[in-house]
Design a protein around this motif. Sequence first.
Motif, PDB file in Angstrom:
ATOM      1  N   ILE A  79       0.830  -1.197   0.000  1.00 45.38           N
ATOM      2  CA  ILE A  79       0.000   0.000   0.000  1.00 45.38           C
ATOM      3  C   ILE A  79       0.867   1.250   0.000  1.00 45.38           C
ATOM      4  CG2 ILE A  79      -1.752   1.267   1.296  1.00 45.38           C
ATOM      5  CD1 ILE A  79      -2.638  -1.437   2.459  1.00 45.38           C
ATOM      6  N   VAL A  80       1.926   1.240   0.800  1.00 45.43           N
ATOM      7  CA  VAL A  80       2.744   2.436   0.970  1.00 45.43           C
ATOM      8  C   VAL A  80       3.673   2.675  -0.215  1.00 45.43           C
ATOM      9  CG1 VAL A  80       4.483   3.532   2.430  1.00 45.43           C
ATOM     10  CG2 VAL A  80       2.618   2.224   3.478  1.00 45.43           C
ATOM     11  N   LEU A  81       4.260   1.596  -0.741  1.00 47.40           N
ATOM     12  CA  LEU A  81       5.320   1.740  -1.736  1.00 47.40           C
ATOM     13  C   LEU A  81       4.977   1.172  -3.105  1.00 47.40           C
ATOM     14  CD1 LEU A  81       8.308   0.665   0.551  1.00 47.40           C
ATOM     15  CD2 LEU A  81       7.614   2.994  -0.034  1.00 47.40           C
ATOM     16  N   GLY A  82       3.788   0.620  -3.240  1.00 49.20           N
ATOM     17  CA  GLY A  82       3.467  -0.096  -4.471  1.00 49.20           C
ATOM     18  C   GLY A  82       3.569   0.734  -5.732  1.00 49.20           C
ATOM     19  N   LEU A  83       3.036   1.952  -5.725  1.00 50.68           N
ATOM     20  CA  LEU A  83       3.051   2.779  -6.937  1.00 50.68           C
ATOM     21  C   LEU A  83       4.475   3.172  -7.318  1.00 50.68           C
ATOM     22  CD1 LEU A  83      -0.028   5.100  -6.314  1.00 50.68           C
ATOM     23  CD2 LEU A  83       0.104   3.025  -7.692  1.00 50.68           C
ATOM     24  N   LEU A  84       5.278   3.538  -6.323  1.00 50.50           N
ATOM     25  CA  LEU A  84       6.669   3.886  -6.614  1.00 50.50           C
ATOM     26  C   LEU A  84       7.437   2.672  -7.121  1.00 50.50           C
ATOM     27  CD1 LEU A  84       7.489   6.201  -3.576  1.00 50.50           C
ATOM     28  CD2 LEU A  84       7.074   6.886  -5.937  1.00 50.50           C
ATOM     29  N   ALA A  85       7.126   1.495  -6.575  1.00 49.78           N
ATOM     30  CA  ALA A  85       7.793   0.281  -7.039  1.00 49.78           C
ATOM     31  C   ALA A  85       7.452  -0.004  -8.492  1.00 49.78           C
ATOM     32  CB  ALA A  85       7.394  -0.906  -6.156  1.00 49.78           C
ATOM     33  N   GLY A  86       6.199   0.253  -8.884  1.00 53.78           N
ATOM     34  CA  GLY A  86       5.814   0.039 -10.272  1.00 53.78           C
ATOM     35  C   GLY A  86       6.556   0.965 -11.217  1.00 53.78           C
ATOM     36  N   LEU A 140       9.429   2.288 -10.628  1.00 50.67           N
ATOM     37  CA  LEU A 140      10.813   1.830 -10.636  1.00 50.67           C
ATOM     38  C   LEU A 140      10.986   0.608 -11.528  1.00 50.67           C
ATOM     39  CD1 LEU A 140      13.689   2.032  -9.512  1.00 50.67           C
ATOM     40  CD2 LEU A 140      12.935   0.650  -7.560  1.00 50.67           C
ATOM     41  N   ALA A 141      10.027  -0.309 -11.476  1.00 49.45           N
ATOM     42  CA  ALA A 141      10.113  -1.520 -12.298  1.00 49.45           C
ATOM     43  C   ALA A 141      10.153  -1.186 -13.781  1.00 49.45           C
ATOM     44  CB  ALA A 141       8.936  -2.450 -11.991  1.00 49.45           C
ATOM     45  N   ASP A 142       9.414  -0.152 -14.203  1.00 47.65           N
ATOM     46  CA  ASP A 142       9.424   0.254 -15.608  1.00 47.65           C
ATOM     47  C   ASP A 142      10.761   0.858 -16.021  1.00 47.65           C
ATOM     48  OD1 ASP A 142       6.931  -0.593 -16.447  1.00 47.65           O
ATOM     49  OD2 ASP A 142       5.918   1.197 -15.706  1.00 47.65           O
ATOM     50  N   ARG A 143      11.580   1.276 -15.052  1.00 45.47           N
ATOM     51  CA  ARG A 143      12.854   1.939 -15.366  1.00 45.47           C
ATOM     52  C   ARG A 143      14.067   1.051 -15.123  1.00 45.47           C
ATOM     53  NH1 ARG A 143      12.254   8.145 -14.410  1.00 45.47           N
ATOM     54  NH2 ARG A 143      10.004   8.427 -14.550  1.00 45.47           N
ATOM     55  N   ILE A 144      13.877  -0.088 -14.474  1.00 44.38           N
ATOM     56  CA  ILE A 144      15.002  -0.981 -14.209  1.00 44.38           C
ATOM     57  C   ILE A 144      15.453  -1.612 -15.522  1.00 44.38           C
ATOM     58  CG2 ILE A 144      15.669  -3.170 -13.146  1.00 44.38           C
ATOM     59  CD1 ILE A 144      14.057  -2.424 -10.725  1.00 44.38           C
ATOM     60  N   GLU A 145      16.707  -1.419 -15.860  1.00 46.39           N
ATOM     61  CA  GLU A 145      17.222  -1.920 -17.129  1.00 46.39           C
ATOM     62  C   GLU A 145      17.512  -3.415 -17.088  1.00 46.39           C
ATOM     63  OE1 GLU A 145      20.598   0.329 -18.273  1.00 46.39           O
ATOM     64  OE2 GLU A 145      19.473   2.203 -18.575  1.00 46.39           O
ATOM     65  N   ARG A 146      17.820  -3.951 -15.919  1.00 43.74           N
ATOM     66  CA  ARG A 146      18.141  -5.369 -15.793  1.00 43.74           C
ATOM     67  C   ARG A 146      17.214  -6.009 -14.758  1.00 43.74           C
ATOM     68  NH1 ARG A 146      22.893  -6.612 -18.328  1.00 43.74           N
ATOM     69  NH2 ARG A 146      24.221  -4.851 -18.946  1.00 43.74           N
ATOM     70  N   GLY A 168       7.478  12.291 -11.584  1.00 43.75           N
ATOM     71  CA  GLY A 168       7.663  11.707 -10.259  1.00 43.75           C
ATOM     72  C   GLY A 168       6.509  10.838  -9.817  1.00 43.75           C
ATOM     73  N   VAL A 169       5.954  11.165  -8.651  1.00 41.42           N
ATOM     74  CA  VAL A 169       4.890  10.362  -8.065  1.00 41.42           C
ATOM     75  C   VAL A 169       3.648  10.361  -8.954  1.00 41.42           C
ATOM     76  CG1 VAL A 169       3.381  10.127  -6.059  1.00 41.42           C
ATOM     77  CG2 VAL A 169       5.767  10.789  -5.748  1.00 41.42           C
ATOM     78  N   ARG A 170       3.385  11.471  -9.636  1.00 38.22           N
ATOM     79  CA  ARG A 170       2.229  11.487 -10.538  1.00 38.22           C
ATOM     80  C   ARG A 170       2.390  10.430 -11.617  1.00 38.22           C
ATOM     81  NH1 ARG A 170       1.349  17.071 -13.023  1.00 38.22           N
ATOM     82  NH2 ARG A 170      -0.354  15.914 -13.984  1.00 38.22           N
ATOM     83  N   GLY A 171       3.617  10.261 -12.106  1.00 39.02           N
ATOM     84  CA  GLY A 171       3.861   9.214 -13.085  1.00 39.02           C
ATOM     85  C   GLY A 171       3.645   7.833 -12.494  1.00 39.02           C
ATOM     86  N   ALA A 172       4.034   7.654 -11.241  1.00 36.44           N
ATOM     87  CA  ALA A 172       3.812   6.373 -10.583  1.00 36.44           C
ATOM     88  C   ALA A 172       2.328   6.062 -10.461  1.00 36.44           C
ATOM     89  CB  ALA A 172       4.460   6.382  -9.198  1.00 36.44           C
ATOM     90  N   ALA A 173       1.508   7.097 -10.342  1.00 37.77           N
ATOM     91  CA  ALA A 173       0.062   6.900 -10.202  1.00 37.77           C
ATOM     92  C   ALA A 173      -0.645   6.682 -11.530  1.00 37.77           C
ATOM     93  CB  ALA A 173      -0.559   8.106  -9.487  1.00 37.77           C
ATOM     94  N   ALA A 174       0.116   6.646 -12.646  1.00 34.69           N
ATOM     95  CA  ALA A 174      -0.512   6.455 -13.953  1.00 34.69           C
ATOM     96  C   ALA A 174      -1.256   5.127 -14.021  1.00 34.69           C
ATOM     97  CB  ALA A 174       0.541   6.531 -15.065  1.00 34.69           C
ATOM     98  N   GLY A 220       1.110  -0.408 -14.252  1.00 35.32           N
ATOM     99  CA  GLY A 220      -0.235  -0.991 -14.223  1.00 35.32           C
ATOM    100  C   GLY A 220      -0.319  -2.149 -13.249  1.00 35.32           C
ATOM    101  N   MET A 221       0.675  -3.055 -13.285  1.00 35.29           N
ATOM    102  CA  MET A 221       0.673  -4.183 -12.367  1.00 35.29           C
ATOM    103  C   MET A 221       0.886  -3.710 -10.927  1.00 35.29           C
ATOM    104  SD  MET A 221      -0.065  -6.520 -14.409  1.00 35.29           S
ATOM    105  CE  MET A 221      -0.136  -7.744 -13.112  1.00 35.29           C
ATOM    106  N   ALA A 222       1.716  -2.674 -10.746  1.00 32.16           N
ATOM    107  CA  ALA A 222       1.926  -2.146  -9.398  1.00 32.16           C
ATOM    108  C   ALA A 222       0.651  -1.518  -8.845  1.00 32.16           C
ATOM    109  CB  ALA A 222       3.055  -1.119  -9.411  1.00 32.16           C
ATOM    110  N   ALA A 223      -0.088  -0.810  -9.705  1.00 33.28           N
ATOM    111  CA  ALA A 223      -1.352  -0.220  -9.254  1.00 33.28           C
ATOM    112  C   ALA A 223      -2.316  -1.301  -8.791  1.00 33.28           C
ATOM    113  CB  ALA A 223      -1.966   0.606 -10.383  1.00 33.28           C
ATOM    114  N   LEU A 224      -2.392  -2.375  -9.576  1.00 33.44           N
ATOM    115  CA  LEU A 224      -3.251  -3.481  -9.181  1.00 33.44           C
ATOM    116  C   LEU A 224      -2.764  -4.098  -7.873  1.00 33.44           C
ATOM    117  CD1 LEU A 224      -5.644  -5.284  -9.915  1.00 33.44           C
ATOM    118  CD2 LEU A 224      -4.059  -6.741 -11.191  1.00 33.44           C
ATOM    119  N   GLN A 225      -1.450  -4.186  -7.723  1.00 33.40           N
ATOM    120  CA  GLN A 225      -0.877  -4.740  -6.498  1.00 33.40           C
ATOM    121  C   GLN A 225      -1.193  -3.866  -5.286  1.00 33.40           C
ATOM    122  OE1 GLN A 225       3.385  -5.244  -6.691  1.00 33.40           O
ATOM    123  NE2 GLN A 225       3.338  -7.001  -5.323  1.00 33.40           N
ATOM    124  N   VAL A 226      -1.137  -2.551  -5.467  1.00 36.36           N
ATOM    125  CA  VAL A 226      -1.474  -1.636  -4.369  1.00 36.36           C
ATOM    126  C   VAL A 226      -2.935  -1.818  -3.964  1.00 36.36           C
ATOM    127  CG1 VAL A 226      -1.821   0.790  -3.772  1.00 36.36           C
ATOM    128  CG2 VAL A 226       0.293   0.071  -4.883  1.00 36.36           C
TER     129      VAL A 226
END
Length: 433
Positions: free
Chosen positions: A53-60, A62-68, A203-209, A350-356
């Motif tokens: 709940i607290v970190l899910g959107l930011l994690a999503g 981040l996942a879209d930006r992780i190269e590996r 930033g966070v607004r992008g995470a909330a997409a 999208g998956m992070a939003a669902l996870q949150v």
Amino acid sequence: MRRDVNLYWCGETASSFGSVFTAIALPVVALTELGATAGQVGLISAASTVPGIVLGLLAGALADRIERPRRAMILMDLLSAASVAAVALALRHGVASIVWLMGLGLVQGLLGVLLGSLYFVHLRQLVGAEAIGPVRARLQAGQFGAALVGRILAGPVIALFGSAVALGTDAVSYLLSALALLSMRSPDRAAAVPETAGQKREGVRGAAAGLRFFAGHPFHRALLLFIVAPAAAMTGVATLTGPFLLRTVHLPVGVYGLAFVLSGVMGLTGSALAGRLLRPGRDARLTVLVCFAAALASLIPLPVAAGPLPLAVFCAALGLGLPVLFGAVANVALVSVLATDVPEAMMGRGMAALQVIMSATALAGALAGGYLGDLLGVRTALWALIGTGLLVVGAVGPAAVRAARDLRARDEQEQKPAPDAPDVAEAGPAAAV
């Protein structure tokens, strides 16, 4: 690709086998060794949902930006192994407490937040959006098969060797998962997603997409409600399953895991059925709605369990197994829907939003289950949770089905070839006017 998919299957299957040992051991430890109440069991279940709940959107984001992504998943597996092993050692030396179990839930929830988004990013990287449904069904079948074997073995292992050995088994399974990922040969590099300067500053607004995606179309809004109500009820039921079977039905610890064996069989059956139901041309949107509703309704045999022990175990096994059958189909259908509807650049978010959303739902369901169990008694609380979920699904269902059909009609219209435009030069001056 085939070799790496096989390795992915091996790693996920091993991890699922070990996770069953922890899932069965924790309520046994809490109830039989630490004397936990239903409310405390609810707190242990709820602890793992807080990081999502607290970190899910930011994690999503981040996942879209992780190269590996694969390298990050290996790190998550190693940290998970260390956390489970630490609690196993605490149990072995007699220093574990309810706080230790809640701490394990928090750590596992934190690691699972990022891992949950990376799982689909990595899977899509391996096989592409077109093949993700069948491959997901195969991975899920392996997970359910491993869980089936784990459920058969977990109870006797806990009874004979103790809960610390069960948790140690889970720690080893995480190491095997990390080894499988490390053995893959395909490039570990996600496709670069071009971003404008404005998107980078978002930033966070992008995470909330991802959340905005689920609010954008009537079907996705209805789907969200249709998922949340069963998920809340099922999480509350899962929280009360241990107290119900061990204290109300008086199931011996040695056969406690056997009540979940049918779940593994049903999971395998559902995964195989999903591959048939979700062939090209089939409507995954309607499938996910029907199966989530059926999963909720099929919980009813669980609170019915009573009477002689064999009959009670049979009813409980049906109430635990049938929801897994329908849930397995629903999960594969949901992945197919999201792989089609969510833009590639937003897959992680999208998956992070669902996870949150699911984490918040699980938190509410776990706390509600524990509270109602203490207030009403465990059996009555089970009926209250299932009945409330069915009422919500019945109210939302018709609108969800209409929205799914409208969206399918739109998709079919977009897929039709556009009619040829008239050639003005050949049509003459009159046509041009």
